[in-house]
Design a protein around this motif. Structure first.
Motif, short mmCIF file in Angstrom:
data_model
loop_
_atom_site.label_atom_id
_atom_site.label_comp_id
_atom_site.label_asym_id
_atom_site.label_seq_id
_atom_site.Cartn_x
_atom_site.Cartn_y
_atom_site.Cartn_z
N ALA A 39 7.11 22.17 38.81
CA ALA A 39 5.70 22.71 39.33
C ALA A 39 6.57 23.62 39.78
O ALA A 39 6.31 24.58 40.80
N HIS A 40 6.77 22.27 40.53
CA HIS A 40 7.45 22.96 42.41
C HIS A 40 9.56 22.49 42.56
O HIS A 40 9.28 21.30 42.23
N THR A 41 10.26 23.34 41.19
CA THR A 41 11.12 23.38 40.82
C THR A 41 12.66 23.52 43.03
O THR A 41 12.20 24.76 43.46
N LEU A 42 13.32 22.63 43.30
CA LEU A 42 14.15 22.79 44.71
C LEU A 42 15.25 23.43 44.16
O LEU A 42 16.06 23.72 43.12
N ARG A 43 15.39 24.49 44.89
CA ARG A 43 16.28 25.31 44.47
C ARG A 43 16.97 25.83 45.68
O ARG A 43 17.08 25.45 46.52
N PRO A 44 18.67 26.12 45.62
CA PRO A 44 19.55 25.79 46.69
C PRO A 44 19.42 26.83 47.88
O PRO A 44 18.51 27.63 48.13
N ARG A 45 19.79 26.16 49.21
CA ARG A 45 19.07 27.17 50.51
C ARG A 45 21.37 27.16 50.54
O ARG A 45 21.95 26.77 50.12
N LYS A 46 20.83 27.96 52.06
CA LYS A 46 22.25 28.71 52.40
C LYS A 46 22.88 26.97 53.42
O LYS A 46 24.39 27.76 52.85
N ASP A 47 22.31 26.72 53.89
CA ASP A 47 23.13 25.39 54.55
C ASP A 47 23.42 24.29 53.55
O ASP A 47 23.47 23.43 53.89
N GLY A 48 23.57 24.74 51.74
CA GLY A 48 24.04 23.81 50.81
C GLY A 48 22.87 22.69 50.10
O GLY A 48 23.43 22.15 49.66
N LYS A 49 22.05 22.65 51.13
CA LYS A 49 21.15 21.60 50.43
C LYS A 49 20.12 22.54 49.11
O LYS A 49 20.07 23.83 49.07
N ARG A 50 19.11 21.51 48.67
CA ARG A 50 18.08 22.50 47.73
C ARG A 50 16.97 21.85 48.55
O ARG A 50 16.68 21.00 48.98
#
Length: 90
Positions: A39-50
């Motif tokens: 339901a809430h999948t982590l996505r890539p961020r610009k800082d390299g984290k999810r």
């Protein structure tokens, strides 16, 4: 790691993990989404984290865990709590 942004009656809680630890898809599963995997999948961020952000009522407490590929469940050590991590929206 949890990041919080407070507003008048809601709190945006951002759940943050390193880019590849653990490898593969990860979702945050908790009482706020009826423990529904994906339901809430982590996505890539610009800082390299999810990360994924969930908006919750202010002044509330919620239990959650992360679910990674291979049915691997784990807690957010920065949130504390056992067996489930707890996030407080204050």
């Amino acid at each position: 790691m949890l990041e919080r942004t407070l507003s008048k009656d809601r709190t945006k809680v951002t759940f943050v993990l390193p880019a590849d630890t653990p490898p593969g898809p990860v979702s945050v599963v908790g009482d706020f989404n009826d423990w529904e995997p994906g339901a809430h999948t982590l996505r890539p961020r610009k800082d390299g984290k999810r990360a994924v952000t969930v908006e919750l009522p202010s002044e509330s407490t919620h239990s959650f865990r992360y679910l990674a590929a291979g049915d691997y469940w784990f807690n957010d050590e920065s949130a504390g709590g056992d067996p489930k991590a707890v996030c407080c929206c204050r």
